[in-house]
Design a protein around this motif. Sequence first.
Motif, mmCIF file in Angstrom:
data_model
loop_
_atom_site.group_PDB
_atom_site.id
_atom_site.type_symbol
_atom_site.label_atom_id
_atom_site.label_comp_id
_atom_site.label_asym_id
_atom_site.label_seq_id
_atom_site.Cartn_x
_atom_site.Cartn_y
_atom_site.Cartn_z
ATOM 1 N N ARG A 275 0.830 -1.202 0.000
ATOM 2 C CA ARG A 275 0.000 0.000 0.000
ATOM 3 C C ARG A 275 0.867 1.256 0.000
ATOM 4 O O ARG A 275 0.548 2.246 -0.673
ATOM 5 N N LEU A 276 1.954 1.238 0.766
ATOM 6 C CA LEU A 276 2.863 2.379 0.808
ATOM 7 C C LEU A 276 3.485 2.645 -0.552
ATOM 8 O O LEU A 276 3.586 3.793 -1.003
ATOM 9 N N GLU A 277 3.911 1.582 -1.232
ATOM 10 C CA GLU A 277 4.507 1.759 -2.552
ATOM 11 C C GLU A 277 3.514 2.379 -3.534
ATOM 12 O O GLU A 277 3.868 3.236 -4.344
ATOM 13 N N LYS A 278 2.252 1.914 -3.447
ATOM 14 C CA LYS A 278 1.228 2.474 -4.331
ATOM 15 C C LYS A 278 0.995 3.959 -4.031
ATOM 16 O O LYS A 278 0.876 4.782 -4.942
ATOM 17 N N GLU A 279 0.951 4.278 -2.740
ATOM 18 C CA GLU A 279 0.730 5.675 -2.368
ATOM 19 C C GLU A 279 1.904 6.565 -2.778
ATOM 20 O O GLU A 279 1.716 7.705 -3.220
ATOM 21 N N LEU A 280 3.123 6.043 -2.637
ATOM 22 C CA LEU A 280 4.294 6.813 -3.051
ATOM 23 C C LEU A 280 4.289 7.073 -4.558
ATOM 24 O O LEU A 280 4.658 8.158 -5.021
ATOM 25 N N GLU A 281 3.875 6.070 -5.307
ATOM 26 C CA GLU A 281 3.805 6.240 -6.757
ATOM 27 C C GLU A 281 2.737 7.269 -7.135
ATOM 28 O O GLU A 281 2.950 8.125 -8.016
ATOM 29 N N LYS A 282 1.585 7.186 -6.448
ATOM 30 C CA LYS A 282 0.538 8.178 -6.705
ATOM 31 C C LYS A 282 1.028 9.584 -6.358
ATOM 32 O O LYS A 282 0.785 10.543 -7.100
ATOM 33 N N ARG A 283 1.736 9.686 -5.231
ATOM 34 C CA ARG A 283 2.224 10.990 -4.822
ATOM 35 C C ARG A 283 3.241 11.543 -5.825
ATOM 36 O O ARG A 283 3.226 12.743 -6.140
#
Length: 621
Positions: A275-283
């Motif tokens: 989930r963190l990786e996905k959020e970092l990519e979105k950011r």
Amino acid sequence: MSEKSSNSSGSDEDVDPESGQPVELGGVLSKWTNYIHGWQDRWVVLKNNTLSYYKSEDEREYGCRGSLCLSKAIITPHEFDECRFDISVNDSVWYLRAEDPEHRHQWIDSIELHKAESGYGSESSLRRHGSMLSLTSAASGFSATSTSSFKGHSLPEKLAEMETFRDILCRQVDTLQKYFDGCADGVSKDEFQRDRVVEEDEDDFPTSTRPDGDCLYNNNGSKEKLFPPANPKGMNGIDFKGEAITFKATTAGILSTLSHCIELMVKREDSWQKRLEKELEKRRRVEDAYKSALSELKKKSHYGGPDYEEGPNSLINEDEFFDAVEAALDRQDKIEEQCQSDKVRIPRLTPVPPGDTYSTIGTHRFAEQPHSYSSLSSVALVSASDVHRFSVQVEEMVQNHMTYSLQDMGGDANWQLVVEEGEMKVYRREVEENGIVLDPLKATHAVKGVTGHELCHYFWDTDVRNDWETTIENFHVVETLSDNAVIVYQTHKRVWPASQRDVLYLSAIRKILATNESDPDTWLVCNFSVDHDNAQPTNRCVRAKINVAMICQTLVSPPEGNKEISRDNILCKITYVANVNPGGWAPASVLRAVAKREYPKFLKRFTGYVQEKTSRKPILF
């Protein structure tokens, strides 16, 4: 500029002790309006987390002209201008300048203080709402946020257990601390009493038993007083063994609960990582899109702001600067052409009524007879009334121009012919000093039907200046030195992105006395920069320095037979020289291109105006 407020230091004293709010700040700041009017002084008020501005302090009762909410404002001190700072909220940007760096620092500190005191999360906001976070509420808040991620698990319950264990441990630590403090007090008292005994004389101790202690002999024969063991207050009521057992049980429970929590969190670590990786990519994608949109917005919305105007750190490159100046000049030309087309031109009448008289002070090489004066001129020749504090300087300028300006440029390779249109020729000599273009310009022209006196008179007379000069925004006479000399201050129209220029100069008109009969009738107007207390430089305009001269020589060819001289018999040779230091930081290519374009237009516009004005008037020699 000035600021008025209860306090302006940006410290804790800036907060009203009664309301807990930052105090109001008001004062004069220069605000960038647009590329036409540039910086303008405005009355700015900082109050209740809002920055408002008014045209002046006296107009506050009529309402503000604009305001910004500072909750999400970004305050940016300018990198190079120590007096400037920018405030942006979304796509709205205010460019402001204070009087000096100290006032800028004061305004920025006050704005930051108002911004920090806005919103629910600030300390003053918490005081106003009467609630402060505690460890319990923080823990319960953490538990609430974790519930959604651990549905079906006992992590919230385990955290609640750890909260209970924490309270028990705190009470146990307090109890043990009291016990240890009591023990320390007892030991200290016993050591103090033993020290007193050792210092006393051996005979002072009886050998018999005393109620408060025993006196015994040691192996070495010395007497030693025996004291009862210390009994600190409150120590007998503590079950130390029980407290130790409880403490051990509590810590074991905490360790067990922590182990369980760790197991639960390890199970969720993989999903958290993904989930963190996905959020970092979105950011990352959002930040890239934001930077791109912000860059485009600055180019489109704020193109024309102070960062794009002329200056050493301008964001506009030389090609864009050149194109912008060309576009602005083209617009001015269209406006001028429209104004000229709206005017009804008076038809030129070449013949002069036979009842008028004519005069010629100078002579053409074909002229054979002199002529009488016309009484139309209000300009006197050089006389005692023309003496003033700049007289010596004026005479030096006149002599220099008459010596060097009339020289032929055919043999000087430094002069370049840049424009040739019929009788008009414009020459330029390229000169730069400290990166500033100082190219001397010289133009020659020949105009029929007007005299040198008439041309110089209209060029010098400030009453008709706006009739033919289209580049001036406003001007006024600062001081009248004599009938033939005035000091003039004028500002020129802004040509964005170049800075606006102003000029303060002395303008003098002079009749050049002929040294022999064959010399043509010659008049001269010289304009050169001076200083004056009533027209000091300002930060709104770049002060240009000039040394300009217009030399006009009248040539008269005699008419056929006994006919009277008409304007068809008159030819005026014009020599116009200009040495201008524009100041500022405009690119050299732009300055040279503007000079090449504007000087011929100026000469044609001015000579055409004089021809039109004099066509129906008697000849003025």
